[in-house]
Every structure is written in structure tokens, then in C-alpha cells.
Scaffold this active site. Structure first.
Site, PDB file in Angstrom:
ATOM      1  N   ILE A  11       6.646  -6.472   1.490  1.00 10.85           N
ATOM      2  CA  ILE A  11       7.626  -5.994   0.514  1.00 10.85           C
ATOM      3  C   ILE A  11       7.661  -4.467   0.500  1.00 10.85           C
ATOM      4  CG2 ILE A  11       8.313  -6.001  -1.925  1.00 10.85           C
ATOM      5  CD1 ILE A  11       7.103  -8.877  -2.007  1.00 10.85           C
ATOM      6  N   CYS A  12       6.506  -3.834   0.604  1.00 14.61           N
ATOM      7  CA  CYS A  12       6.479  -2.362   0.639  1.00 14.61           C
ATOM      8  C   CYS A  12       7.260  -1.842   1.842  1.00 14.61           C
ATOM      9  CB  CYS A  12       5.045  -1.842   0.699  1.00 14.61           C
ATOM     10  SG  CYS A  12       4.068  -2.244  -0.766  1.00 14.61           S
TER      11      CYS A  12
END
Length: 151
Positions: free
Chosen positions: A45-46
Site C-alpha cells: 500500500i505504501c
């Protein structure tokens, strides 16, 4: 401690970042800053979040804003991640999490939460979002609108 929020003066800091440089928040006075706190380099997600901000960097630049990514990994980790992904904005290493604590982004078990702050040219927080679950992130469009509203 009470977390900082909209209307508060952004806590100043100096952190080492990508490219061997040090970054001091107050050096950016006169320029809006988007501070994107993220849990970790090379995590799904980052990576998606920072890729999205990189893809929209021209939009941030068009409103005069500087993007800074901050997480607790080392500068070496950030350099590898930024190089691999082609990030043109700095990633800063908050290894002792002191900056994360000042902004209230460190969760109960010590991990960074995905959080983003828009700081105006005078150093005041104009937008703050702290994700609890951290599975989503704020879009560039929303952040660019926050920068416009802050100027």
C-alpha cells in the site's frame, strides 16, 4: 500528549533523507508542504501511495507544494526504495520515531499510521488526516485541493 491538528503550528524537525541530504521543515517556510507519513518502504500500500504521489508530482508543483515522505526506515532503505521506484521527492528517515510522535502518527504498538498533513507557507497545519486501518490513502487530488485551500 495531544496530537497536533489543523490550526496548530507544525512541529519543526530535521531528518536525514534520500540523496544524503538533511531536511529541516522550517527551511520550507514560504512554500506549502505535504508531509506523507507512511509505515514502510517496499510494502504494497505504501508503494501504491507513493507511486500515486510521484505520478501527480507536477500537480503538487503546480500549486507550489513540496512533497516529503517520512517513515521509520533507514536512509539506506529509503535510497534503495526511491531509486527503484523513481521518486523525485525526498524520503526522510525518522528512525527513532520522534517526528512521528510529535505529529501523533505512531500507533499503539509502535508502528507508523498512514497519515498526511498539509502545512501552509507560514508553517501552520491546514489539513490533517490520520488513517486508523491504513489500507487506503488520500488521493493527490484531495491533497492538491487542500494545498489550494491553504494558500
Amino acid at each position: 500528549t495531544v496530537a497536533v491538528g489543523v490550526g496548530d503550528v507544525a512541529p519543526d524537525f530535521t531528518l536525514k533523507g534520500t540523496g544524503g541530504a538533511s531536511f529541516t521543515l522550517s527551511d520550507f517556510r514560504g512554500t506549502p508542504v505535504v508531509l506523507a507519513f507512511y509505515p514502510g518502504d517496499n510494502t504494497p500500500i505504501c508503494t501504491k501511495q507513493l507511486d500515486s504521489y510521484q505520478g501527480d508530482l507536477a500537480g503538487f508543483e503546480a500549486v507550489g507544494a513540496k512533497m516529503l515522505g517520512i517513515s521509520p526506515q533507514s536512509v539506506a532503505s529509503h535510497d534503495e526504495f526511491a531509486c527503484k521506484r523513481g521518486y523525485a521527492f525526498p524520503l526522510l528517515a525518522d528512525e527513532d520515531k520522534s517526528v512521528g510522535q510529535a505529529y501523533g502518527v505512531v500507533g499503539p504498538i509502535g508502528f507508523y499510521r498512514r497519515c498526511v498533513f498539509v502545512i501552509d507557507a507560514k508553517g501552520t497545519i491546514r489539513y490533517a488526516h490520520r488513517a486508523i486501518a491504513g489500507l487506503t490513502f488520500k488521493s493527490s487530488a484531495e491533497l492538491i485541493d487542500a494545498v489550494k485551500a491553504a494558500t
